[in-house]
Design a protein around this motif. Structure first.
Motif, short mmCIF file in Angstrom:
data_model
loop_
_atom_site.label_atom_id
_atom_site.label_comp_id
_atom_site.label_asym_id
_atom_site.label_seq_id
_atom_site.Cartn_x
_atom_site.Cartn_y
_atom_site.Cartn_z
N MET A 111 0.77 -1.11 -0.02
CA MET A 111 0.00 0.15 0.03
C MET A 111 0.92 1.28 0.11
O MET A 111 0.60 2.15 -0.66
N PHE A 112 1.89 1.37 0.91
CA PHE A 112 2.79 2.51 0.93
C PHE A 112 3.67 2.73 -0.19
O PHE A 112 3.41 3.78 -0.88
N LEU A 114 2.45 2.41 -3.26
CA LEU A 114 1.49 2.85 -4.23
C LEU A 114 1.77 4.24 -4.31
O LEU A 114 1.18 4.89 -5.11
N LEU A 115 2.16 4.92 -3.04
CA LEU A 115 2.17 6.51 -2.78
C LEU A 115 2.98 7.15 -4.11
O LEU A 115 2.61 8.06 -4.31
N PHE A 118 0.64 7.55 -6.78
CA PHE A 118 -0.43 8.70 -6.59
C PHE A 118 0.32 10.05 -6.42
O PHE A 118 -0.29 11.02 -6.78
N ILE A 119 1.54 10.10 -5.98
CA ILE A 119 2.30 11.32 -6.02
C ILE A 119 2.41 11.81 -7.34
O ILE A 119 2.54 13.07 -7.91
N SER A 121 0.55 11.00 -10.11
CA SER A 121 -0.61 11.50 -10.90
C SER A 121 -1.00 13.06 -10.10
O SER A 121 -1.48 13.69 -10.99
N ALA A 122 -0.83 13.08 -8.68
CA ALA A 122 -1.05 14.36 -8.17
C ALA A 122 -0.17 15.50 -8.62
O ALA A 122 -0.75 16.82 -8.91
N ARG A 125 -1.22 16.91 -11.93
CA ARG A 125 -2.45 17.82 -12.05
C ARG A 125 -2.07 19.23 -11.41
O ARG A 125 -2.32 20.18 -12.08
N ALA A 126 -1.35 19.23 -10.25
CA ALA A 126 -0.72 20.23 -9.63
C ALA A 126 0.05 21.26 -10.32
O ALA A 126 -0.01 22.47 -10.23
N LYS A 176 6.45 27.24 6.31
CA LYS A 176 6.16 26.10 7.36
C LYS A 176 6.15 26.79 8.53
O LYS A 176 5.32 26.51 9.36
#
Lengths: 206, 393
Positions: A111-112, A114-115, A118-119, A121-122, A125-126, A176
């Motif tokens: 699962m980790f 897969l990050l 996800f990064i 694809s994000a 878009r970003a 930050k």
């Protein structure tokens, strides 16, 4: 009374624990340790309720053969199996460790992993340069990414790594820190609201 | 000649017996003379501790590298000046010139000396000294003063709000969008997903999430929209159930409340993420709310929600996760905005007052920072740096 008593308990506990932060004396340290033990005890009882909730939810799915009810059997079988192995053979037993290390850990790692996708694809878009702000974001991201790989240094004669360092160490840290300061004061204000009984939604109804 | 050769072993043995001890004695003398004296500078109760500890500080000796440096120091202790000093601790030779002796009996008087291990060289007697617990951590004075000032400021604004003073709060688009997102889900006949994050129920971010959940649940009760709340921590589940139940009761629709929609999944980070992603892909909620504490799973959840076509509102106080939510969600409550939501939604003057106190606190910090930067840059003074130095150890 149903409201006042929990508020009074909250106030007293929060006040003592706030004082404990400033008072290193052994008596306050003991109070802190006791409060941690209480939290653990409450957590154990909450865990029992949580497991009951989980079993009920999946039992309902199996009983009424809802969509994907087969997964509920896997969930309950895993819950019962791991619990039995842990209870009978102890959590340090080779069987328990094998189940943990060779089933649960790889599933979590998968699962980790897969990050990364996800990064990607994000980021796609970003980083689309639709507005001025998005273009600045894109430029900053490109500089930082190129500044972190050898080819970036090669094609820019060492300029990209320096620019990346400046972007990461100054504007990024400044933003930050602004968030951290806001969060710190916000957390203090929320804690005060809870202590003074102004914020009571977590208590539910009367 | 032969007699001389015969006597050679005897001469050799005699030389070993006589010369070696002389050399050893001379050598010992040289080591003793080359090791510098030890001096205890200070022995005191360890500051800012819970007691049962004494700190001993000695003058750091400089060793001649041509001679063997001792392996360490031995710390000797006695109950009185007449008692024998017993070795209680061994401190390896290094950069250290102080040591905290632990597990001391509070209130009992002790005397200390320090010596080199395996030698007779020992220091002066230091003491008497007693260990005791401290009632204030002096390293946290700045934090204490700021806390008092902030509490006083909050109480002052609370009194102002109670007297009917008007407090302006800037619009927060993420919070304004909550009602629209619920409306969209209602129109589409799809559920709403509320994820309270990975924090414990006692985390400030989770408490803030509960206040937003209360507002959302009231609207879903009015609109008869299904709300799903998968929980990471069992205690979060219990509080969330209570919050939603109270909201349905307040909305006059306790009959619609279903506690099976607020359930516990697991306390493992990625299995929890997989389960929530599964809910998003199977039940296709029209609105996703990710409010609370989030870590590495934030982007996985938000990206899956985006793929599922839901309108997404996120809020967290984890600064590292904010960019991920900004990239994948429609609205993001950044840091303190999450805490502000409850005041913003309720418009309760008392809640708004704490929000105002927070804003004034921020203004104070900014002014302090500007003055500090000017003083440090123009006048070269480190006064503000020392003033804000917090020693929590």
């Amino acid at each position: 009374m149903k409201r006042e008593l929990p508020i009074a308990i909250t106030f007293i506990c929060a006040f003592i624990l706030t004082l404990q932060y400033f008072i290193p004396h052994r008596s306050f340290e003991i109070m802190y340790e006791i409060s941690n033990i209480w939290i653990q005890i409450i957590g154990v009882f909450a865990m029992i309720l949580g497991i009951i909730s989980l079993i009920m939810l999946h039992w309902e799915k199996i009983k009424h053969k809802k969509e994907n009810w087969g997964f509920s059997i896997v969930t309950l079988a895993s819950l019962v199996g791991m619990s039995l192995v842990g209870l009978i053979a102890s959590e340090n037993s080779p069987v328990f460790e094998w189940l943990y290390n060779f089933i649960l850990a790889p599933i979590s790692a998968t699962m980790f992993a897969l990050l990364a996708f996800f990064i990607a694809s994000a980021a796609y878009r970003a980083f689309r340069a639709r507005t001025v702000v998005a273009t600045i974001l894109l430029l900053a991201a490109v500089i930082v990414m190129l500044g972190r790989v050898p080819i970036g240094s090669l094609i820019s004669f060492g300029i990209f790594p320096k620019m990346a360092e400046i972007l990461v160490n100054y504007p990024n840290v400044a933003a930050k820190r602004a968030i951290f300061m806001g969060v710190g004061l916000g957390a203090a204000a929320t804690a005060l609201k809870v202590m003074l009984g102004i914020e009571r939604s977590y208590m539910g109804s009367d | 000649m032969l007699d001389g050769i015969k006597n050679l072993p005897i001469v050799f043995l005699l030389s070993i017996i006589i010369i070696f001890p002389i050399q050893a004695i001379a050598g010992e003398g040289q080591t003793k003379s080359k090791l510098p004296n030890l001096t205890i500078e200070k022995v005191m109760d360890t500051p800012n501790d819970h007691g049962r500890s004494i700190t001993i500080i000695w003058k750091k000796p400089s060793f001649d590298s041509s001679f063997a440096i001792p392996t360490g120091y031995k710390i000797l202790r006695a109950d009185s000046l007449r008692s024998n000093f017993d070795s209680v601790e061994f401190v390896p030779i290094g950069k250290s010139k102080s040591f905290d002796i632990q597990n001391i009996e509070d209130g009992k008087t002790y005397y200390y000396r320090i010596g080199y291990a395996n030698t007779e060289i020992i220091s002066n007697i230091a003491g008497p000294v007693q260990a005791k617990g401290n009632w204030f951590h002096t390293g946290k004075t700045t934090t204490f003063v700021v806390t008092i000032l902030f509490c006083a400021l909050t109480l002052g604004i609370l009194i102002f709000a109670r007297r009917g003073g008007e407090l302006y709060i800037r619009p927060i688009s993420g919070i304004n969008a909550i009602d629209d997102a619920i409306g969209r889900a209602t129109e589409m006949g799809k559920p709403i997903l509320f994820v309270p994050g990975l924090g414990a129920a006692s985390d400030v971010a989770t408490i803030a999430a509960f206040t937003i959940l209360e507002h959302i649940a009231k609207i879903t009760a009015e609109y008869k929209t299904r709300i799903i709340v998968p929980c990471y921590a069992p205690e979060t589940m219990i509080v969330a159930q209570e919050v939603v139940r109270a909201s349905y009761l307040d909305a006059g629709r306790p009959d619609l409340y279903n506690d099976k929609e607020i359930f516990f999944i697991t306390q493992e980070q990625f299995p929890y993420t997989a389960a929530v992603n599964g809910i998003m892909l199977r039940d296709r909620p029209a609105a996703n709310f990710f409010l609370g504490k989030f870590y590495a799973e934030s982007l996985m959840l938000a990206e899956t929600g985006f793929e599922a076509g839901a309108i997404q509102i996120a809020g967290t106080d984890e600064a590292i996760q904010i960019p991920f939510f900004v990239a994948a969600c429609d609205y993001t409550l950044m840091g303190e905005e999450l805490y502000a939501a409850s005041a913003y939604l309720s418009k309760d003057p008392m809640k708004l007052a704490t929000l105002k106190a927070e804003d004034w606190g921020k203004a104070g910090v900014i002014i302090f920072l500007i003055i500090g930067v000017v003083v440090a840059s123009v006048f070269g003074s480190d006064f503000f740096i020392r003033l804000l130095d917090v020693n929590v150890m």
